[in-house]
Design an enzyme around this catalytic site. Structure first.
Site, PDB file in Angstrom:
ATOM      1  N   LYS A   8       2.775  -1.991   8.628  1.00 31.71           N
ATOM      2  CA  LYS A   8       3.207  -1.263   9.846  1.00 31.71           C
ATOM      3  C   LYS A   8       4.263  -2.094  10.587  1.00 31.71           C
ATOM      4  O   LYS A   8       5.043  -2.808   9.930  1.00 31.71           O
ATOM      5  CB  LYS A   8       1.993  -0.925  10.716  1.00 31.71           C
ATOM      6  CG  LYS A   8       0.899  -0.219   9.905  1.00 31.71           C
ATOM      7  CD  LYS A   8      -0.193   0.369  10.719  1.00 31.71           C
ATOM      8  CE  LYS A   8      -1.184   1.063   9.792  1.00 31.71           C
ATOM      9  NZ  LYS A   8      -2.271   1.721  10.496  1.00 31.71           N
ATOM     10  N   SER A  39      -9.436   1.722   7.742  1.00 35.10           N
ATOM     11  CA  SER A  39     -10.352   0.604   7.964  1.00 35.10           C
ATOM     12  C   SER A  39     -10.979   0.042   6.677  1.00 35.10           C
ATOM     13  O   SER A  39     -12.144  -0.348   6.678  1.00 35.10           O
ATOM     14  CB  SER A  39     -11.438   0.996   8.982  1.00 35.10           C
ATOM     15  OG  SER A  39     -10.836   1.327  10.223  1.00 35.10           O
ATOM     16  N   ASN A  95      -0.162  -1.853   3.993  1.00 31.28           N
ATOM     17  CA  ASN A  95       0.812  -1.302   4.942  1.00 31.28           C
ATOM     18  C   ASN A  95       0.844  -2.209   6.170  1.00 31.28           C
ATOM     19  O   ASN A  95      -0.068  -2.180   6.988  1.00 31.28           O
ATOM     20  CB  ASN A  95       0.373   0.127   5.305  1.00 31.28           C
ATOM     21  CG  ASN A  95       1.260   0.764   6.370  1.00 31.28           C
ATOM     22  OD1 ASN A  95       2.297   0.223   6.733  1.00 31.28           O
ATOM     23  ND2 ASN A  95       0.836   1.918   6.868  1.00 31.28           N
ATOM     24  N   GLY A 108      -4.330  -1.179   6.178  1.00 30.39           N
ATOM     25  CA  GLY A 108      -3.327  -1.564   7.164  1.00 30.39           C
ATOM     26  C   GLY A 108      -3.677  -2.938   7.706  1.00 30.39           C
ATOM     27  O   GLY A 108      -3.221  -3.972   7.207  1.00 30.39           O
ATOM     28  N   GLY A 165      -7.449   2.242  11.805  1.00 35.08           N
ATOM     29  CA  GLY A 165      -7.379   1.227  12.851  1.00 35.08           C
ATOM     30  C   GLY A 165      -8.559   1.244  13.814  1.00 35.08           C
ATOM     31  O   GLY A 165      -8.521   0.608  14.856  1.00 35.08           O
ATOM     32  N   GLU A 208       0.659   8.045  11.598  1.00 35.66           N
ATOM     33  CA  GLU A 208       1.369   7.526  12.779  1.00 35.66           C
ATOM     34  C   GLU A 208       2.755   8.151  12.892  1.00 35.66           C
ATOM     35  O   GLU A 208       3.255   8.368  14.000  1.00 35.66           O
ATOM     36  CB  GLU A 208       1.416   5.986  12.725  1.00 35.66           C
ATOM     37  CG  GLU A 208       0.034   5.405  13.021  1.00 35.66           C
ATOM     38  CD  GLU A 208      -0.282   4.088  12.344  1.00 35.66           C
ATOM     39  OE1 GLU A 208       0.639   3.407  11.861  1.00 35.66           O
ATOM     40  OE2 GLU A 208      -1.482   3.744  12.296  1.00 35.66           O
ATOM     41  N   GLU A 254      -6.176   9.714   4.203  1.00 34.16           N
ATOM     42  CA  GLU A 254      -6.464   8.827   5.330  1.00 34.16           C
ATOM     43  C   GLU A 254      -6.941   9.650   6.525  1.00 34.16           C
ATOM     44  O   GLU A 254      -6.122  10.177   7.281  1.00 34.16           O
ATOM     45  CB  GLU A 254      -5.197   8.069   5.739  1.00 34.16           C
ATOM     46  CG  GLU A 254      -4.600   7.223   4.638  1.00 34.16           C
ATOM     47  CD  GLU A 254      -3.763   6.088   5.205  1.00 34.16           C
ATOM     48  OE1 GLU A 254      -4.147   4.941   5.002  1.00 34.16           O
ATOM     49  OE2 GLU A 254      -2.761   6.363   5.878  1.00 34.16           O
ATOM     50  N   HIS A 308       2.735   9.255   6.808  1.00 36.89           N
ATOM     51  CA  HIS A 308       1.655   8.518   7.464  1.00 36.89           C
ATOM     52  C   HIS A 308       1.287   9.194   8.790  1.00 36.89           C
ATOM     53  O   HIS A 308       2.161   9.706   9.496  1.00 36.89           O
ATOM     54  CB  HIS A 308       2.067   7.062   7.703  1.00 36.89           C
ATOM     55  CG  HIS A 308       0.911   6.201   8.088  1.00 36.89           C
ATOM     56  ND1 HIS A 308       0.433   6.183   9.379  1.00 36.89           N
ATOM     57  CD2 HIS A 308       0.113   5.396   7.365  1.00 36.89           C
ATOM     58  CE1 HIS A 308      -0.614   5.367   9.417  1.00 36.89           C
ATOM     59  NE2 HIS A 308      -0.830   4.885   8.212  1.00 36.89           N
TER      60      HIS A 308
END
Ligand code: PGA
Length: 250
Positions: free
Chosen positions: A11, A211, A9, A232, A171, A95, A165, A93
């Protein structure tokens, strides 16, 4: 045996020119790998270029979509537009949930719309740190799963890959331990068995994100209920992303 599934991903990173350069290397690194499903999820503006440059053993995904086919929705992208370039779309997701206020009902509409148009879905869910600390993880992921999959048929659900996730691991460099992740993956699989059937539960892929790096991928992906990963940050570099894919083969 469920085939391993690794999706990167990107992003909000990479122009179409960056994507071209990336794929020049990445295509070579993974060209002989056919035992893993490999997906790269780029930003909308790079998808067309990716389609032209990508190796035949790699699929393309978008990172979001709107739940209408077309119309007056300024700035949105429909599943029909995505279908021109992609086989997959990421929906739900964290985010999107956090920064764009997407709730389970919106996510459910998007999932159903994507499936209606023949897109495959990477459906993300996971708990926040405070929910884990209050021991609400199972309750949170169960609600996300049930509400996200409302009215999705047993036939359709085969076109979904679930990505667990934990938000606190995204992240942050702090991965869930393989045991923490496995516990939730096993629980999600059990729920799929209850909602659909044992056969569907056996077939569906549940991947882990948060991560994941080349040096921790192997121990996570080797857990019995973890069928792959959704990196990611580590997917931004072709060498490290291919390292994760190779780790899943061992
Ligand atoms: P990360 O992101 O690998 O950078 O933690 C994972 C994700 O958000 O899918």
């Amino acid at each position: 045996m469920r085939k391993k599934f690794i999706a990167g991903n990107w992003k909000m990173n990479k122009t179409s020119e960056d994507a071209k350069k990336y794929l020049e290397d990445f295509n070579i690194y993974v060209k002989d790998i056919n035992d893993v499903d490999i997906v790269l999820c780029g930003p909308f503006t790079a998808l067309c270029r990716m389609r032209k440059e990508i190796g035949q053993n790699i699929k393309i995904g978008a990172q979001n979509m709107y739940f209408e086919d077309k119309g007056a929705y300024t700035g949105e992208i429909s599943p029909i537009m995505i279908k021109e370039f992609c086989d997959y779309v990421i929906i739900g997701h964290s985010e999107r949930r956090t920064y764009f206020a997407e709730d389970n009902a919106t996510i459910n509409k998007k999932i159903k719309k994507a499936l209606e148009h023949g897109l495959k879905v990477i459906f993300c869910l996971g708990e926040k740190l405070e929910q884990r600390e209050k021991k609400q993880t199972k309750q949170v992921v169960e609600t996300q799963l049930r509400e996200g999959l409302a009215d999705v048929t047993p036939e359709q659900v085969k076109n979904i890959v679930i990505a667990y996730e934990p938000v606190w691991a995204i992240g942050t460099g702090q991965t869930a331990t393989p045991q923490q992740a496995e516990e939730i993956h096993a629980y999600l699989r059990e729920l799929i068995g209850v909602i659909y059937s044992v056969n569907v539960a056996e077939e569906i892929r549940i991947i882990y994100g948060g991560s994941v790096k080349p040096n921790n991928a192997r121990e996570i992906i080797s857990m019995p209920n973890i069928d792959g990963a959704l990196p990611g940050g580590a997917s931004l570099d072709p060498e490290s992303f291919s390292g994760i894919i190779k780790a899943s083969l061992q």
